[in-house]
Design an enzyme around this catalytic site. Structure first.
Site, mmCIF file in Angstrom:
data_model
loop_
_atom_site.group_PDB
_atom_site.id
_atom_site.type_symbol
_atom_site.label_atom_id
_atom_site.label_comp_id
_atom_site.label_asym_id
_atom_site.label_seq_id
_atom_site.Cartn_x
_atom_site.Cartn_y
_atom_site.Cartn_z
ATOM 1 N N ARG A 614 -0.524 4.558 -7.713
ATOM 2 C CA ARG A 614 0.764 4.491 -8.267
ATOM 3 C C ARG A 614 1.970 4.651 -7.024
ATOM 4 O O ARG A 614 1.637 5.402 -6.231
ATOM 5 C CB ARG A 614 1.287 5.239 -9.335
ATOM 6 C CG ARG A 614 2.456 5.010 -10.164
ATOM 7 C CD ARG A 614 2.655 6.050 -11.357
ATOM 8 N NE ARG A 614 1.450 5.788 -12.383
ATOM 9 C CZ ARG A 614 1.437 5.007 -13.195
ATOM 10 N NH1 ARG A 614 2.607 4.106 -13.493
ATOM 11 N NH2 ARG A 614 0.741 4.799 -14.201
ATOM 12 N N SER A 616 6.213 3.546 -5.485
ATOM 13 C CA SER A 616 7.558 3.141 -5.789
ATOM 14 C C SER A 616 7.628 1.672 -6.056
ATOM 15 O O SER A 616 8.563 1.265 -6.972
ATOM 16 C CB SER A 616 8.399 3.332 -4.561
ATOM 17 O OG SER A 616 7.994 2.751 -3.554
ATOM 18 N N ALA A 619 2.377 0.132 -10.254
ATOM 19 C CA ALA A 619 0.989 0.527 -10.474
ATOM 20 C C ALA A 619 -0.014 -0.259 -9.760
ATOM 21 O O ALA A 619 0.089 -1.550 -9.784
ATOM 22 C CB ALA A 619 0.920 0.973 -11.782
ATOM 23 N N LYS A 634 -2.266 -4.868 -8.082
ATOM 24 C CA LYS A 634 -0.955 -4.229 -7.878
ATOM 25 C C LYS A 634 -0.041 -5.082 -8.666
ATOM 26 O O LYS A 634 0.502 -6.320 -8.484
ATOM 27 C CB LYS A 634 -0.559 -4.439 -6.469
ATOM 28 C CG LYS A 634 0.771 -3.542 -6.244
ATOM 29 C CD LYS A 634 1.307 -3.824 -4.730
ATOM 30 C CE LYS A 634 0.520 -3.238 -3.582
ATOM 31 N NZ LYS A 634 1.122 -3.482 -2.427
ATOM 32 N N ASP A 732 4.238 1.355 7.109
ATOM 33 C CA ASP A 732 3.807 2.346 6.148
ATOM 34 C C ASP A 732 2.190 2.700 6.590
ATOM 35 O O ASP A 732 1.486 2.926 5.583
ATOM 36 C CB ASP A 732 3.966 2.098 4.781
ATOM 37 C CG ASP A 732 3.952 3.425 3.783
ATOM 38 O OD1 ASP A 732 4.475 4.574 4.463
ATOM 39 O OD2 ASP A 732 3.695 3.297 2.696
#
Length: 895
Positions: A614, A616, A619, A634, A732
């Site tokens: 999970r 931002s 999920a 996703k 990220d």
């Protein structure tokens, strides 16, 4: 334990250096004192304050002592003291001296804190010098002793600071099972002794034992200088022999007593020491404050023993020994005030605040606990919860995701912090009551304000907000002030905000009102002078006819408008469905990834049954396709869904990426209000799981496996940076986004934040910082300039995780080790491989580790221009991997 009570036996301490002693000369220089005690300057233990020396008369002689003074009345002035973790407790002794060093005849008062607790208020009008002694249970390798100014009472001063190890297990009856307790010395009396204080070397732990003559009523004392054999195995405090060889003994009365005044009401811990230095064995009762605590205690000849008592909520202390048989006696006593240490702030809160401080680029003076003994600057607390944060006039530029971890916030004030773009990363602050984002350059309300269900005050004045005010603000039922002054907002305000009890401020906007006025021509709303024109009867008749025609025409016109509106709405719905169909056809033409229907997705995930992640964005669910293939699905939240063009571009990008070390994109679902991405599922879990998550307990990665993972991940990033067209910045990179298959091959995942760039885009300016706390490139955060070197920094953090086996941000160790980069970088640069994960100890080739550590350190350099490219990182990691393989082969051959 048997020992001989003979003072001369302690002479050995006169000539040996005491082990574990730390003696700081505050404001002075280093020197060696009597009994070989080394005093050192305090310069290495504190960074603030001024120094001076004061000379004053003391009896028939003069004393000259150094002083460190702290003119800055703000915040805490703290000494960071190292402590050996193999000790159970230590004695901290601080000496404070004023003696009119400034010729102002104004002795100061100030607070003293140890760790999270204010332990005392020093008032040098009462005693000058003032000696403060504290017993601290060791639970870390360092502690902070701080001085805090009292408003209007001058500036803090200190002359010396001492740390002394105490006997193992000592004072355990107070501290055992209660690590959150500090003992503050009230009394330590050498009963029956009247010839001055006793300390080191007589007491090898350098406790100061005061003489007995000051404590009335005084009784006869007894002293034995001869050789006496005592059994004292049960005294863990290990009092010195010279203390046990004397005693206060009842002379002619029925009871022996001490009446002791207490500085503050509270809970107290009392220790009574007894030694059988007489041939008799007296018996007596022990009464404290008229309550019998021990009904029949016997001091056996040649035996030594103790009694321990805890008295709660007392403001005075009377200790009485009442005779039962022979004369009562006591050799020594100690009285301590019991101080409870407040609970610490949550590790999540501390981690978030430390990251925020790091990316402000300023030293905010944040150290130790944010709430105790006093809140940090810019912070307010309720107990151990950080409830308010004020960071005005600091160049933040964006609201970091880390702010969302401050879950107890009730007030967040970020006015005048150069914020731009949309309001973001505040949706998790469910307790927030006041949000001040005024005097910035924010352009959009974002999509998270509606989640702040307890918000009472929202101040957005003097920004660059555009468009209309969102209807969703009406969901904030507790809102009582909404300040929108001086923005670029237009259109009618939502009627849901036009309620009693809510003040809405809107001046300074082009066209903003609760009335449904047209904003096409703002000037039409300006009042014009009224002119009266006389009308005759004929004109009145004509006017009535005109009015009837006007009303009829108006009704027809209104009907026409309704028809036009319905036609436009229907056309837009058809266009939206046509756009989705057109987008799906466009995607089908790529022939690169599969288009799933929502029904197929629902079947594959068994109605979205198993959540495996999970974030931002939404999920992630585990699914299984009809052919048996495992997938990760996703599903985006409604508020994170993209426009049609943006979603097409994202799917197109993902469809183009094909590399053995990147998680494969299997397909997508794009239907009204549904944006779903389907990836291959990797059963091995994430790298983070294997390093310090649940899987680490079942199977730990050795060094060669970790290097293999690093090489695989670097290959994936190298493809993104150099192999794909256009090139891609991941944005990220973190250990939880590096996934492993069943054979422990690594693949980089999650390109939801990725950014395309061409060779012309050497850098890319963003308005919103994306990424994860602990991995964020500090240069990217401060400049908003995104480059591939931002990925390199994040990957360097992953390499440090592989080396040290810990998270990027961790509150489990000392404050110094909270941030992995700041802690590991200097240690690895110095070749201190002690910080390497304990699991890897004695299993790695030093040359391999050195090469991996070296490239990791370069990756996390603060200056992006000095970081290596990911291609160079990959080369160095391959070399480290080869060295480790050779080392293992040689070791196997030797065996």
């Amino acid at each position: 334990m048997l020992f001989w009570v003979l003072l001369s036996s302690f002479c050995v301490f006169c000539f040996s250096s005491p082990d574990g002693f730390l003696s700081l000369s505050c404001g002075g220089s280093s020197y060696t004192a009597a009994y070989n005690i080394s005093w050192v300057s305090d310069n290495d233990y504190i960074e603030t304050g001024n120094t001076t020396t004061v000379t004053y008369a003391e009896g028939n002689s003069t004393s000259s002592v150094p002083i460190r003074l702290f003119p800055d009345p703000q915040g805490r002035q703290c000494y960071k003291l190292p402590v050996r973790k193999d000790l159970s407790s230590v004695l901290i002794r601080a000496t404070f001296v004023y003696r009119n060093y400034d010729s102002q005849n104004s002795p100061p008062a100030f607070h003293v804190s140890l760790g999270r607790r204010i332990t005392s208020t020093v008032d040098l009008r009462t005693n000058d010098p003032w000696i403060e002694e504290l017993v601290w249970p060791v639970n870390n390798d360092s502690l902070l002793l701080c001085l805090l100014a009292v408003k209007g009472r001058g500036i803090p001063v200190i002359s010396s600071l001492e740390v002394r190890p105490l006997p193992l297990g000592s004072y355990k009856y107070s501290l055992e099972g209660s690590p959150d307790i500090i003992l503050r010395r009230s009394y330590r009396i050498n009963s029956g002794y009247t010839n001055g204080t006793i300390r080191y070397p007589s007491d090898p732990f350098d406790r100061i034992w005061d003489p007995d003559q000051s404590y009335s009523p005084f009784h006869a004392s007894w002293s034995f200088n001869g050789l006496t054999k005592l059994n004292s195995f049960n005294i863990t405090e290990n009092p010195p022999a010279s203390v046990l060889k004397t005693a206060r003994i009842l002379a002619r009365k029925e009871s022996l007593s001490y009446t002791l005044s207490l500085h503050t009401p509270g809970d107290y811990y009392i220790i009574l020491y007894f030694a059988g230095i007489l041939s008799l064995s007296p018996s007596f009762s022990v009464t404290i404050n008229d309550e019998v605590k021990q009904s029949d205690y016997t001091v056996t000849s040649s035996e030594a023993g103790t009694l321990y008592f805890t008295q709660k909520g007392i403001s005075k202390l009377n200790i009485t020994l009442r005779k039962i048989k022979f004369n009562p006696q006591v050799s020594a006593l100690e009285v301590y005030e019991i101080l409870q240490i407040p609970p610490e702030a949550s590790s999540t809160t501390v981690s978030a605040l430390k990251v925020i401080e790091q990316f402000t680029g300023q030293d905010l003076g944040w150290q130790d606990d944010p709430c105790t003994p006093l809140p940090w600057n810019h912070i307010e607390c309720e107990g151990n919860r950080v409830t308010s944060l004020f960071l005005s006039k600091i160049n933040l530029r964006s609201i970091s995701p880390t702010f969302g971890d401050l879950l107890d916030l009730k007030t967040l004030d970020l006015h005048n912090t150069s914020l731009t773009g949309a309001i973001q990363n505040v949706g998790s602050l469910k307790d927030l009551q006041k949000l001040n984002l005024s005097f910035n350059q924010l352009e959009s309300f974002g999509s998270e304000l509606e989640d702040l269900v307890n918000l009472e005050v929202l101040d957005l004045q003097n920004n660059s907000l555009q468009g209309s005010v969102p209807e969703t603000l009406g969901k904030l039922k507790k809102l009582r002030l909404l300040n929108l002054e001086n923005n670029n907002l237009v259109g009618p305000l939502p009627q849901s905000l036009n309620i009693t009890g809510l003040e809405v401020r809107i001046t300074g906007n082009p066209c903003l009102s609760f009335s449904s006025i047209s904003c096409n021509n703002v000037s039409s709303t300006i009042d014009t002078p009224q002119v009266t024109i006389p009308i005759n009867k004929k004109q009145r008749k004509q006017n009535r006819i005109a009015i009837l025609l006007g009303v009829s025409g108006g009704a027809l016109f209104a009907t026409f408008l309704v028809f036009v509106f319905m036609s436009i709405f229907t056309r837009r719905q058809r266009n939206k469905e046509r756009d989705i169909t057109r987008a799906q056809l466009k995607m089908q033409n790529w022939n690169a990834s599969r288009i799933f229907s929502h029904k197929e997705i629902k079947s594959a995930t068994r109605n979205f049954k198993e959540v495996i992640g999970r974030g931002s964005f939404g999920a992630v669910y585990r699914g299984k396709l009809p052919d048996g293939k495992q997938v990760a699905v996703k599903v985006r939240f409604d508020r994170t869904q993209l426009g049609a063009d943006s979603f097409i571009n994202e799917v197109h990008l993902l469809s183009q990426i094909r590399h053995q070390n990147l998680v494969s994109f299997e397909g997508f679902c794009y239907e009204p209000k549904r944006q779903i991405l389907v990836y291959e599922y990797l059963s091995g879990g994430s790298l983070a799981d294997h390093l310090y998550g649940p899987r680490s307990k079942r199977h730990s990665l050795n060094w060669v496996s970790r290097l293999k993972v690093a090489v695989d991940a670097a290959k994936g990033l190298d493809y993104l940076h150099n192999g794909s067209e256009p090139r891609i910045i991941h944005r990220d990179v973190k250990s939880s986004n590096i996934l492993l298959d069943k054979d422990m091959n690594a693949k980089v995942s999650d390109f939801g934040l990725s950014k395309q760039f061409t060779k012309a885009d050497a850098s890319h300016i963003t308005t919103v910082v994306k990424g994860t706390a602990g991995y964020l490139d500090p240069e990217y955060y401060s400049t908003l300039q995104l480059t591939e070197k931002s990925d390199v920094y994040s990957f360097g953090v992953v390499l440090l995780e592989l080396i040290c086996g810990r998270e990027p941000l961790s509150h489990s160790g000392s404050p110094d080790s909270f941030n992995l980069v700041l802690w590991a970088r200097p240690n690895l640069q110095a070749g201190a491989f002690e910080i390497v994960d304990d699991i890897l100890k004695e299993t790695f080739d030093p040359a391999s580790m050195k090469k991996a550590a070296s490239i990791a350190i370069r990756c996390v350099g603060r200056d992006a221009s000095g970081r290596p490219s990911i291609a160079e990182v990959l080369t160095k990691l391959k070399e480290a991997y080869s060295l480790q393989l050779s080392y293992l082969a040689a070791s196997a051959h030797t065996d």
